[in-house]
Design a protein around this motif. Structure first.
Motif, PDB file in Angstrom:
ATOM      1  N   ARG A  35      55.606  31.150  10.955  1.00 13.76           N
ATOM      2  CA  ARG A  35      57.294  30.435  11.117  1.00 13.76           C
ATOM      3  C   ARG A  35      58.349  30.430   9.609  1.00 13.76           C
ATOM      4  O   ARG A  35      58.989  30.143   9.306  1.00 13.76           O
ATOM      5  CB  ARG A  35      57.077  29.134  11.250  1.00 13.76           C
ATOM      6  N   ASP A 274      58.580  22.368  21.288  1.00 13.44           N
ATOM      7  CA  ASP A 274      57.964  23.369  19.295  1.00 13.44           C
ATOM      8  C   ASP A 274      56.714  24.073  20.809  1.00 13.44           C
ATOM      9  O   ASP A 274      56.369  23.692  21.431  1.00 13.44           O
ATOM     10  CB  ASP A 274      57.276  22.209  18.765  1.00 13.44           C
ATOM     11  N   GLU A 275      57.147  25.181  19.948  1.00  9.96           N
ATOM     12  CA  GLU A 275      56.133  25.900  21.006  1.00  9.96           C
ATOM     13  C   GLU A 275      55.455  27.357  20.019  1.00  9.96           C
ATOM     14  O   GLU A 275      56.432  27.667  19.003  1.00  9.96           O
ATOM     15  CB  GLU A 275      57.477  26.891  21.768  1.00  9.96           C
ATOM     16  N   PRO A 277      53.541  24.092  21.564  1.00 10.60           N
ATOM     17  CA  PRO A 277      53.325  22.645  20.811  1.00 10.60           C
ATOM     18  C   PRO A 277      51.566  21.692  20.735  1.00 10.60           C
ATOM     19  O   PRO A 277      50.986  23.373  20.836  1.00 10.60           O
ATOM     20  CB  PRO A 277      53.049  22.164  22.907  1.00 10.60           C
ATOM     21  N   GLY A 278      51.383  21.312  19.942  1.00 13.50           N
ATOM     22  CA  GLY A 278      50.679  21.167  19.306  1.00 13.50           C
ATOM     23  C   GLY A 278      49.532  20.150  20.432  1.00 13.50           C
ATOM     24  O   GLY A 278      49.623  19.359  21.668  1.00 13.50           O
ATOM     25  N   ALA A 279      48.490  19.773  19.921  1.00 13.27           N
ATOM     26  CA  ALA A 279      47.365  19.268  20.895  1.00 13.27           C
ATOM     27  C   ALA A 279      47.780  17.417  21.468  1.00 13.27           C
ATOM     28  O   ALA A 279      46.829  17.417  22.611  1.00 13.27           O
ATOM     29  CB  ALA A 279      45.422  19.560  20.598  1.00 13.27           C
ATOM     30  N   ASP A 280      48.798  17.434  20.340  1.00  8.92           N
ATOM     31  CA  ASP A 280      49.218  16.282  20.576  1.00  8.92           C
ATOM     32  C   ASP A 280      50.180  16.110  21.406  1.00  8.92           C
ATOM     33  O   ASP A 280      51.667  14.218  21.285  1.00  8.92           O
ATOM     34  CB  ASP A 280      49.445  15.310  19.539  1.00  8.92           C
ATOM     35  N   GLU A 281      51.031  16.607  21.775  1.00  4.39           N
ATOM     36  CA  GLU A 281      52.743  16.491  22.655  1.00  4.39           C
ATOM     37  C   GLU A 281      52.006  15.857  23.875  1.00  4.39           C
ATOM     38  O   GLU A 281      51.013  15.757  24.418  1.00  4.39           O
ATOM     39  CB  GLU A 281      52.436  17.969  22.734  1.00  4.39           C
TER      40      GLU A 281
END
Length: 336
Positions: A35, A274-275, A277-281
């Motif tokens: 990114r 967000d792709e 996604p974070g583990a905290d999604e």
């Protein structure tokens, strides 16, 4: 020709039959997303052509200006806001796009509808943990409180967006003896009515009357955030909200709040803000949400169709007969 293919998460592109079209070319397949503009520019600095997998990586002006050797971009699927088409045209970089049938996405939509309504992922996960016929959704102390799966027969499928995929989903619904309720653009509503489907009076009416509601709307400046908390709270506590289109169609945070308040009671999602996604999604950890990792178009036959078209676009451009160019002004300014 040096060709870079971005974001092949599954390292699947080289295994496609159509990959043979690129025999004799120097192909670099990136399996990890990059990114950071500087890092990505350094990684693909030698590329003369890019092949993009949907919208996994943004292609802004800042990146294009860092790639002086880049002369062509082939987009799988529709070219949209993730590519700065104006900058590409000004820099003499033609961009092409390819089309697909929508079958893969429609089949995934129906798969997650069945999975969510019958609580299949929850039952399967609990079975692996040693719990027999436990969905984890049981109990009056939960806002949804309906652990047993339910049938689709006799229920109403609401469809927002009656395009190729929406029309196919309506046919699936009829095969399952569901009623169909549509909200879409005027011409699409007219077609839905002609095909025998009921029309909603507006988005709020669609949400309120649907047992299962699926979004089939293209995301753009006009449609971003079209689904509000008010819409979602109009759904019933046992209703299912399905989004396999784009996360940005829903106002930020609205779905999490609505689910926490019990309307709708269930959601099935293939797309995220967000792709990956974070583990905290939070949505990944809600027991009443079925999540899949943006699989709508990720299917063998669909990949063959998309990449065959993209690779042939690359070869046609190289041969001096470009096709499917979406920024034709670039052709007059092509880089040598």
């Amino acid at each position: 020709m040096k060709i870079a293919i971005l974001d092949d998460y599954q390292n699947a592109i080289r295994s496609l039959d159509c990959f043979r079209l690129l025999d004799g070319h120097d192909v670099d397949v990136l399996t990890q997303s990059i990114r950071d503009v500087d890092a990505l520019a350094a990684r693909i600095a030698e590329a003369e052509a890019l092949v993009l997998i949907r919208e996994r990586t943004p292609i802004p002006r800042a990146l294009l200006e860092r790639l002086p050797r880049l002369r062509f971009i082939a987009q799988t699927g529709k070219a949209s806001a993730h590519i700065d088409l104006e900058a590409a045209a000004q820099l003499g970089i033609p961009v092409t796009e390819s089309r697909f049938s929508g079958v893969a996405t429609a089949e995934l939509v129906w798969g997650v509808i069945l999975a969510a309504m019958r609580r299949i992922p929850q039952y399967a996960a609990n079975l692996r943990a040693g719990h027999w016929q436990v969905s984890g959704l049981e109990g009056a102390d939960t806002p949804y409180g309906h652990g047993l799966g339910v049938a689709l027969e006799g229920r109403t499928l609401g469809i927002w967006g009656y395009g190729r995929i929406g029309r196919r989903l309506a046919r699936y619904a009829q095969a399952f003896d569901m009623k169909v309720l549509v909200w879409s653009r005027p011409e699409s509503r007219a077609l839905a009515a002609e095909q025998g489907h009921a029309l909603a009076d507006g988005p709020l009416d669609l949400f309120a009357r649907s047992d299962v509601l699926t979004l089939q709307v293209r995301q753009n400046a006009e449609t971003r955030g079209i689904v509000t908390l008010e819409h979602l709270l109009a759904m019933q506590p046992d209703a299912l909200f399905v989004n396999t289109s784009r996360a940005g169609l829903v106002q930020p945070g609205a779905l999490r709040e609505a689910l926490a308040r019990g309307r709708p009671g269930l959601a099935a999602l293939d797309v995220f803000d967000d792709e990956p996604p974070g583990a905290d999604e939070p949505l990944l950890h809600m027991p009443n949400v079925v999540c899949t990792p943006h699989l709508g178009y990720v299917q063998k036959e669909n990949y063959e169709t998309l990449f065959d078209a993209a690779f042939r676009d690359v070869l046609a451009w190289q041969a001096g007969t470009p096709r499917h160019v979406v920024n034709p002004d670039a052709l007059a300014r092509q880089r040598p």
